[in-house]
Write a protein that holds these residues in place. Sequence first.
Motif, PDB file in Angstrom:
ATOM      1  N   ARG A 170      11.436   1.794  -0.403  1.00 46.11           N
ATOM      2  CA  ARG A 170      10.667   0.598  -0.022  1.00 46.11           C
ATOM      3  C   ARG A 170      11.521  -0.664  -0.097  1.00 46.11           C
ATOM      4  N   ASP A 171      11.047  -1.680   0.649  1.00 39.88           N
ATOM      5  CA  ASP A 171      11.699  -2.996   0.599  1.00 39.88           C
ATOM      6  C   ASP A 171      11.231  -3.724  -0.651  1.00 39.88           C
ATOM      7  N   PHE A 172      12.182  -4.141  -1.447  1.00 32.31           N
ATOM      8  CA  PHE A 172      11.853  -4.898  -2.649  1.00 32.31           C
ATOM      9  C   PHE A 172      10.949  -6.078  -2.316  1.00 32.31           C
ATOM     10  N   GLU A 173      11.267  -6.813  -1.231  1.00 31.18           N
ATOM     11  CA  GLU A 173      10.524  -8.040  -0.907  1.00 31.18           C
ATOM     12  C   GLU A 173       9.053  -7.729  -0.623  1.00 31.18           C
ATOM     13  N   ALA A 174       8.794  -6.605   0.061  1.00 31.58           N
ATOM     14  CA  ALA A 174       7.405  -6.245   0.386  1.00 31.58           C
ATOM     15  C   ALA A 174       6.649  -5.861  -0.883  1.00 31.58           C
ATOM     16  N   VAL A 175       7.330  -5.148  -1.765  1.00 31.53           N
ATOM     17  CA  VAL A 175       6.712  -4.757  -3.041  1.00 31.53           C
ATOM     18  C   VAL A 175       6.443  -6.012  -3.878  1.00 31.53           C
ATOM     19  N   ALA A 176       7.438  -6.895  -3.927  1.00 33.82           N
ATOM     20  CA  ALA A 176       7.302  -8.116  -4.743  1.00 33.82           C
ATOM     21  C   ALA A 176       6.171  -8.996  -4.220  1.00 33.82           C
ATOM     22  N   GLU A 177       6.021  -9.043  -2.890  1.00 36.38           N
ATOM     23  CA  GLU A 177       4.956  -9.873  -2.309  1.00 36.38           C
ATOM     24  C   GLU A 177       3.579  -9.322  -2.695  1.00 36.38           C
ATOM     25  N   MET A 178       3.440  -8.000  -2.606  1.00 36.87           N
ATOM     26  CA  MET A 178       2.162  -7.376  -2.989  1.00 36.87           C
ATOM     27  C   MET A 178       1.877  -7.605  -4.476  1.00 36.87           C
ATOM     28  N   ALA A 179       2.923  -7.453  -5.294  1.00 37.19           N
ATOM     29  CA  ALA A 179       2.755  -7.632  -6.743  1.00 37.19           C
ATOM     30  C   ALA A 179       2.335  -9.067  -7.043  1.00 37.19           C
ATOM     31  N   ASN A 180       2.948  -9.998  -6.348  1.00 37.14           N
ATOM     32  CA  ASN A 180       2.624 -11.414  -6.553  1.00 37.14           C
ATOM     33  C   ASN A 180       1.161 -11.687  -6.202  1.00 37.14           C
ATOM     34  N   LYS A 181       0.684 -11.063  -5.107  1.00 31.17           N
ATOM     35  CA  LYS A 181      -0.715 -11.242  -4.701  1.00 31.17           C
ATOM     36  C   LYS A 181      -1.663 -10.706  -5.773  1.00 31.17           C
ATOM     37  N   SER A 182      -1.182  -9.711  -6.540  1.00 28.33           N
ATOM     38  CA  SER A 182      -2.006  -9.143  -7.618  1.00 28.33           C
ATOM     39  C   SER A 182      -1.881  -9.924  -8.913  1.00 28.33           C
ATOM     40  N   GLY A 183      -1.172 -11.043  -8.858  1.00 28.30           N
ATOM     41  CA  GLY A 183      -1.056 -11.886 -10.053  1.00 28.30           C
ATOM     42  C   GLY A 183       0.052 -11.445 -10.993  1.00 28.30           C
ATOM     43  N   LEU A 184       1.018 -10.691 -10.458  1.00 27.85           N
ATOM     44  CA  LEU A 184       2.130 -10.240 -11.304  1.00 27.85           C
ATOM     45  C   LEU A 184       3.337 -11.146 -11.086  1.00 27.85           C
ATOM     46  N   GLU A 185       3.879 -11.608 -12.189  1.00 31.17           N
ATOM     47  CA  GLU A 185       5.073 -12.454 -12.135  1.00 31.17           C
ATOM     48  C   GLU A 185       6.288 -11.596 -12.468  1.00 31.17           C
ATOM     49  N   LEU A 186       7.280 -11.614 -11.590  1.00 28.07           N
ATOM     50  CA  LEU A 186       8.475 -10.802 -11.827  1.00 28.07           C
ATOM     51  C   LEU A 186       9.289 -11.408 -12.967  1.00 28.07           C
ATOM     52  N   LEU A 187       9.482 -10.637 -14.032  1.00 25.70           N
ATOM     53  CA  LEU A 187      10.262 -11.137 -15.171  1.00 25.70           C
ATOM     54  C   LEU A 187      11.727 -10.735 -15.041  1.00 25.70           C
ATOM     55  N   ASP A 188      11.964  -9.497 -14.573  1.00 23.77           N
ATOM     56  CA  ASP A 188      13.335  -8.989 -14.509  1.00 23.77           C
ATOM     57  C   ASP A 188      13.467  -7.947 -13.418  1.00 23.77           C
ATOM     58  N   ASP A 189      14.644  -7.913 -12.843  1.00 21.00           N
ATOM     59  CA  ASP A 189      14.998  -6.855 -11.904  1.00 21.00           C
ATOM     60  C   ASP A 189      16.315  -6.286 -12.428  1.00 21.00           C
ATOM     61  N   HIS A 190      16.216  -5.187 -13.179  1.00 20.68           N
ATOM     62  CA  HIS A 190      17.404  -4.611 -13.822  1.00 20.68           C
ATOM     63  C   HIS A 190      18.083  -3.624 -12.880  1.00 20.68           C
ATOM     64  N   LYS A 191      19.383  -3.794 -12.723  1.00 18.82           N
ATOM     65  CA  LYS A 191      20.167  -2.821 -11.970  1.00 18.82           C
ATOM     66  C   LYS A 191      20.457  -1.659 -12.896  1.00 18.82           C
ATOM     67  N   MET A 192      20.125  -0.466 -12.470  1.00 16.83           N
ATOM     68  CA  MET A 192      20.235   0.722 -13.323  1.00 16.83           C
ATOM     69  C   MET A 192      21.291   1.676 -12.776  1.00 16.83           C
ATOM     70  N   PRO A 193      21.710   2.646 -13.599  1.00 20.88           N
ATOM     71  CA  PRO A 193      22.666   3.639 -13.097  1.00 20.88           C
ATOM     72  C   PRO A 193      22.126   4.368 -11.862  1.00 20.88           C
ATOM     73  N   ALA A 194      23.021   4.945 -11.102  1.00 17.06           N
ATOM     74  CA  ALA A 194      22.681   5.758  -9.921  1.00 17.06           C
ATOM     75  C   ALA A 194      21.887   4.954  -8.888  1.00 17.06           C
ATOM     76  N   ASN A 195      22.228   3.668  -8.771  1.00 17.85           N
ATOM     77  CA  ASN A 195      21.664   2.806  -7.706  1.00 17.85           C
ATOM     78  C   ASN A 195      20.142   2.696  -7.740  1.00 17.85           C
ATOM     79  N   ASN A 196      19.596   2.666  -8.933  1.00 15.78           N
ATOM     80  CA  ASN A 196      18.162   2.435  -9.101  1.00 15.78           C
ATOM     81  C   ASN A 196      17.928   1.055  -9.696  1.00 15.78           C
ATOM     82  N   GLN A 197      16.664   0.649  -9.666  1.00 16.70           N
ATOM     83  CA  GLN A 197      16.263  -0.638 -10.260  1.00 16.70           C
ATOM     84  C   GLN A 197      15.137  -0.370 -11.244  1.00 16.70           C
ATOM     85  N   LEU A 198      15.011  -1.245 -12.222  1.00 14.35           N
ATOM     86  CA  LEU A 198      13.826  -1.224 -13.094  1.00 14.35           C
ATOM     87  C   LEU A 198      13.225  -2.631 -13.034  1.00 14.35           C
ATOM     88  N   LEU A 199      12.063  -2.709 -12.362  1.00 16.42           N
ATOM     89  CA  LEU A 199      11.392  -3.992 -12.123  1.00 16.42           C
ATOM     90  C   LEU A 199      10.341  -4.204 -13.200  1.00 16.42           C
TER      91      LEU A 199
END
Length: 204
Positions: A170-199
């Motif tokens: 998925r596109d991070f921006e699309a996920v972040a936009e949906m999360a924002n609409k649900s009242g979620l504030e992004l605190l961190d976007d951690h770059k993880m091993p093996a090209n993953n993220q922990l949001l």
Amino acid sequence: MAELDNDKPFSQACENNQEPIFNILKDAFADKTSILEVGSGTGQHAVYMAPRMTHLQWQTSDLSENANGINRWINDEQAVNVLRPLELDIAKHWPNPDLVSNFDGLYSANTCHIMPWETVQSFLAGMESMQEGSRVAIYGPFKYGGEYTSESNERFDHWLKAQEAHRGIRDFEAVAEMANKSGLELLDDHKMPANNQLLIWQKR
Ligand SMILES: C[S@@+](CC[C@H](N)C(=O)[O-])C[C@H]1O[C@@H](n2cnc3c(N)ncnc32)[C@H](O)[C@@H]1O
């Protein structure tokens, strides 16, 4: 002593990523009491994370077909603060305000690229019912500005779509936009091993 069940479902990826994920969750969930895990898979993350965070309870969940494997991991690890899996199909049982309002944390790993995008949207929309201050942690690969973060993720995305057309990174921006609409504030976007993220998000 009871013999261990060595034939239970096993994920090498979980074995590899559980420690780096825990190192972030231990802070993100430091003052949380009750975590809902969506798409627990084998249950390995639950039985690794929860006994290291004894201040909270960890509720596993997944499609019914995975309940047996999760129960087998809980039995072997005797993890007292892991609750037996709920049957929770986001496509069918979500949004679910009565359920989510019982939790002050939600964790889901490697589910957004498996569920169809419409289901991911519903998943994020349903987080609107979380209590103020709740934390949401979502792990997996994402694209940024329409670009993959690695060639291996691009190959993985093609492989996912060949398996099932509705799957995909998925596109991070699309996920972040949906999360924002649900009242979620992004605190961190951690770059993880093996090209993953922990949001990590917090409910406003
Ligand atoms: C790639 S596995 C990840 C499992 C585990 N979280 C991990 O990181 O190893 C994707 C998981 O999402 C679950 N899943 C797929 N569709 C789902 C849905 N509609 N609702 C809830 N879980 C779903 C699958 O059953 C599976 O356990």
